[in-house]
Design a protein around this motif. Structure first.
Motif, mmCIF file in Angstrom:
data_model
loop_
_atom_site.group_PDB
_atom_site.id
_atom_site.type_symbol
_atom_site.label_atom_id
_atom_site.label_comp_id
_atom_site.label_asym_id
_atom_site.label_seq_id
_atom_site.Cartn_x
_atom_site.Cartn_y
_atom_site.Cartn_z
ATOM 1 N N TYR A 244 0.809 -1.215 0.000
ATOM 2 C CA TYR A 244 0.000 0.000 0.000
ATOM 3 C C TYR A 244 0.845 1.268 0.000
ATOM 4 N N SER B 288 -5.504 -0.216 -6.305
ATOM 5 C CA SER B 288 -6.238 -1.423 -6.704
ATOM 6 C C SER B 288 -5.336 -2.545 -7.223
ATOM 7 N N GLN C 38 -4.735 -6.277 -2.852
ATOM 8 C CA GLN C 38 -5.828 -6.281 -1.884
ATOM 9 C C GLN C 38 -5.662 -7.437 -0.917
ATOM 10 N N TYR D 261 -8.384 -1.059 3.895
ATOM 11 C CA TYR D 261 -7.103 -1.686 3.575
ATOM 12 C C TYR D 261 -7.332 -3.193 3.427
ATOM 13 N N SER E 246 -15.235 -8.561 -2.229
ATOM 14 C CA SER E 246 -14.272 -8.525 -3.336
ATOM 15 C C SER E 246 -14.855 -9.050 -4.640
ATOM 16 N N PHE F 125 -7.418 -8.219 -8.811
ATOM 17 C CA PHE F 125 -6.219 -7.536 -8.352
ATOM 18 C C PHE F 125 -4.988 -8.288 -8.851
ATOM 19 N N THR G 218 -3.289 -10.613 -4.887
ATOM 20 C CA THR G 218 -4.338 -10.800 -3.883
ATOM 21 C C THR G 218 -3.779 -11.625 -2.734
#
Length: 627
Positions: free
Chosen positions: A436, A457, A460, A554, A561, A566, A569
C-alpha cells in the motif's frame, strides 16, 4: 440437523422463554417475532414457529423454507441434555397435520402474505419474484430468432478460425447459442474468456444486423465490476483488429445496473420499469452471480418487448449478498468436464453452424426448459497448465485433495503459501503495508487521483470474517498502524490523506453504492475530499461529511471482493475453531480467483482442506420452476 433450526437450550418449554432465548442468541429479531404473530393472528402454534424458521432462512439469504429440510422431531435444535432431565418437548406433534394446517392457514395462498409452492414456504414478495423470473426466462428462451444461418456460420469461422476435429471450441458454441437465442447464460471459471467471447459475439451480431445495428447495453452489479468489464471489452476489441465502422458499433462502456435503471432518490423504485422500459435491443449482465432476486426481477421487468438478455458469470462463485442464487440455480446441471445437454434440434443446428455438420454435440431430452440457452466455457486461457493460481482454484472448486497436494508440492512462482502463526500474521501485515505504500507515495508526489486509485487497486488483502484478530476490523487497524509507524499516513483524525474507504450503504441521491471504493485525498487547496473513480473512468469528488455509511478498506471481506480483480491478492483464513462456522469452498474459491498474477494465502493447512469439503447452497425453487 437441519440447516433451518432455532436454538432453544435452557429451561422448560414455554412460549415466552422460547422467544426470549431466540432474541438473546440473535437467532430471531424482535421484528420477526412480531411479524410472525401478526401473520398468525396472535396464535403461537406450529405455523407460528414455521414462519419464524422462514424468517430465519430469509435472513440467511434463502428465498424460501424447504419443509422437507425441517427437522420435525427437533426443529429448534433442542439439546439432548434437556431430554435427559425429563423435559418433554414436542413442538410439532404431527408433520402431515402441520403442513395441512399451513395449507389452510388464512395467511397462506395466492395474493396472501405467505405462499406455499412444492413444499416450499415463501414470503409472497420473494415467491412472486421467483415465479416471474422463471416465466420470463422461459418465454425469452422460447422466442424464435430469425437469422441467416449461412452468414452466421461464416462469421463464426472468421472469429474462430482454428477448428479441431475432436475438441469443442466452447467459446464458438457460446456465440452460436447466443446469436440463435433471445436469452442465454454464458458461464465459466476465471480466464475462460467470457468477455472475449462476448466481444466476438457483439461483432457477429452487429455484422448480422448491419442494416439496423442493435442498441446494446452492458451492465454489472457494482462499479468495480462494470469498470473491469469495460476494460476487458476495450482490450478484446483491440486484439480482434476489427473494421473501424464495426468496432464503433460495439459498446465499450459498461455501467451499474442501478445507473441503467435510474434510481429514484429516497425510494427503492427505479425510473425504468414495465411501464417505462429501457431503450435497448440487447442487455448483457456481467457477474450475474452477484445479482439478487429482487434486482434481477426489476431489471427483467424493465426490458422492452423484443429485447434479448444474456447473463455472464462464474456459477461457482459466492452467491449474491442479498437473497437468491440465480446463476447457480440456472447452471445447476452443468458439470466441469461434461458437455451440456441440448435438445436434438439445437444440437444439430449447433453442429451445422459451428462444426460444418460434424456431430461433435449430441442431443438428448431434458426436463429443463432452458437447456438450449446454456453455454459453458470450460477451458481457461488465463491460467495455463503451469499456472499455480488456476491449478489451486481447480483443486479447491473440485474438492480434489490429491490435486491440492500436487499444487503445494510444485512450488508455483505465483503462489505464496504461509502456515498461520503469530510470526506469519505479523509478516502479512508488514507485506500489506509495503504494497500500500506505493499509492501513498504517489499521493505524496502529487500524482493524479486516477493514478493513485490505479496503484491502490493493484493489491488487496482479503479476510473471511469481520471480527476477531483474523477479521477485517482488526486487520484494518493493524495495517493502518503499520503505515503510520512508517510515517506514510497520519491517522489522528476522522479522515486523513490517503485513507481508503468503502461505501456500505446505497445513497441513490449521490449515486454512491454499497461496495464503491474511494480514497481521501487533499485538493489543490489542501482540503480533504473523498475521491471515487466511476465505472466510466470519470473522477467523482465529494465532501467527506456528505458520504453515506462507509468503512476503512485496507482489508475487505471476500464477499465484498466479488466482481473485482487484483494483480496481487492476499487472503487470510481464521484458525480451525473459527473456520468451522463460516469458511467454505465457494468463499475460498472466490478469494483465489480475485488474483490475476499472484496469490498469497495465510492459513492452517487443515482449514483449507476443511473449506474444500464444505459446500454451501441456498434454498430456492427457481430450478424447480424451470423443470
Amino acid at each position: 440437523m437441519s440447516q433451518f433450526s432455532l436454538d432453544f437450550s435452557q429451561g422448560v418449554f414455554d412460549d415466552k422463554l422460547f422467544q426470549a432465548t431466540l432474541l438473546e442468541q440473535n437467532k430471531v429479531r424482535e421484528v420477526d417475532i412480531a411479524l410472525a404473530k401478526l401473520l398468525c393472528q396472535g396464535n403461537t402454534g406450529d405455523v407460528f414457529y414455521l414462519v419464524l424458521l422462514l424468517l430465519q432462512a430469509e435472513q440467511s439469504q434463502h428465498s424460501c423454507l424447504v419443509l422437507a429440510e425441517v427437522d420435525w422431531f427437533n426443529p429448534y435444535d433442542l439439546q439432548s441434555e434437556l431430554l435427559a432431565e425429563g423435559v418433554e418437548l414436542t413442538p410439532f406433534k404431527d408433520q402431515e397435520q402441520t403442513i395441512a394446517t399451513l395449507q389452510r392457514h388464512p395467511a397462506v395462498g395466492e395474493d396472501k402474505p405467505l405462499v406455499l409452492f412444492e413444499e416450499r414456504l415463501y414470503l409472497a414478495r420473494l415467491a412472486h419474484y421467483e415465479a416471474y423470473l422463471a416465466q420470463r426466462f422461459t418465454a425469452l428462451s422460447n422466442r424464435p430468432i430469425a437469422i441467416e444461418q449461412e452468414k452466421l456460420r461464416d462469421l463464426l469461422n472468421r472469429y474462430f478460425p482454428e477448428q479441431s476435429s475432436e475438441d469443442i471450441d466452447w467459446q464458438k458454441v457460446a456465440c452460436a447459442i447466443a446469436a440463435l437465442s433471445a436469452f442465454c447464460v454464458i458461464t465459466g471459471g476465471p480466464g475462460t474468456g467470457k468477455t472475449t467471447t462476448v466481444t466476438k459475439l457483439l461483432a457477429i451480431l452487429q455484422s448480422l444486423y448491419q442494416s439496423a445495428p442493435l442498441t446494446i447495453k452492458l451492465v454489472a452489479p457494482t462499479g468495480k465490476a462494470a469498470a473491469r468489464l469495460s476494460e476487458s471489452i476495450i482490450g478484446a476489441k483491440g486484439r480482434l483488429s476489427l473494421d473501424p465502422e464495426l468496432a464503433a458499433r460495439i459498446p465499450e462502456q459498461a455501467q451499474t445496473i442501478h445507473r441503467l435503471l435510474g434510481v429514484i432518490p429516497n425510494s427503492n423504485k427505479y425510473k425504468h420499469n414495465a411501464d417505462n422500459p429501457l431503450h435497448l435491443d440487447l442487455l448483457i449482465v456481467d457477474e450475474a452471480s452477484m445479482v439478487d432476486l429482487s434486482l434481477m426481477a426489476k431489471l427483467v421487468a424493465a426490458l422492452p418487448e423484443g429485447a434479448r438478455l444474456y447473463l455472464l458469470g462464474d456459477k461457482d462463485q459466492l452467491a449474491s449478498v442479498d437473497t437468491g442464487c440465480i446463476l447457480n440455480d440456472l447452471c445447476a446441471d452443468l458439470v466441469l468436464g461434461k458437455n451440456p445437454t441440448y435438445s436434438q434440434p439445437r444440437a444439430q443446428l449447433l453442429n451445422e453452424v459451428c462444426f460444418d455438420g460434424c456431430s461433435l454435440l449430441s442431443g438428448a431430452k431434458s426436463a429443463y426448459k432452458l437447456q438450449d440457452a446454456m453455454a459453458f466455457l470450460q477451458k481457461s486461457h488465463r491460467f495455463k497448465s503451469d499456472s499455480g493460481i488456476g491449478q489451486l482454484a481447480l483443486a479447491v472448486n473440485n474438492n480434489d485433495q490429491s490435486h491440492l497436494d500436487w499444487v503445494l508440492q510444485r512450488g508455483f512462482n505465483e503462489l505464496s503459501m504461509f502456515n498461520l502463526s503469530n510470526e506469519a500474521y505479523l509478516d502479512m501485515v508488514e507485506r500489506a503495508a509495503s504494497h500500500y505504500s506505493r499509492y501513498i507515495q504517489a499521493m505524496q508526489a502529487h500524482q493524479s487521483p486516477e493514478v493513485i486509485h490505479g496503484l491502490f487497486s493493484e493489491y488487496q488483502l482479503l479476510a473471511a470474517v469481520r471480527e476477531g484478530p483474523y477479521g477485517v476490523n482488526e486487520l484494518n487497524k493493524r495495517v493502518e498502524r503499520k503505515l503510520a509507524q512508517h510515517g506514510l499516513i497520519y491517522p489522528y483524525s476522522r479522515y486523513y490523506a490517503g485513507m481508503p474507504i468503502m461505501i456500505t450503504q446505497n445513497d441513490y441521491q449521490l449515486k454512491l453504492f454499497n461496495g464503491d471504493i474511494g480514497i481521501i485525498l487533499p485538493s489543490e487547496g489542501g482540503q480533504l475530499q473523498a475521491t471515487f473513480i466511476d465505472e466510466q473512468g470519470f473522477l467523482r469528488v465529494f465532501n467527506p461529511a456528505r458520504l453515506p455509511s462507509h468503512e476503512l478498506v485496507y482489508v475487505m471481506t471476500i464477499h465484498k471482493s466479488q466482481g473485482s480483480e487484483f494483480n496481487h491478492t492476499a487472503m487470510i483464513l481464521p484458525p480451525i475453531q473459527r473456520a468451522r462456522q463460516g469458511v467454505n469452498r465457494q468463499l475460498v474459491y472466490t478469494g483465489i480467483t480475485r488474483a490475476k498474477n499472484h496469490f498469497e494465502l495465510v492459513c492452517q493447512p487443515q482449514v483449507l482442506r476443511l473449506a474444500m469439503k464444505k459446500s454451501v447452497g441456498r434454498s430456492s425453487g427457481l430450478k424447480m420452476r424451470l423443470n
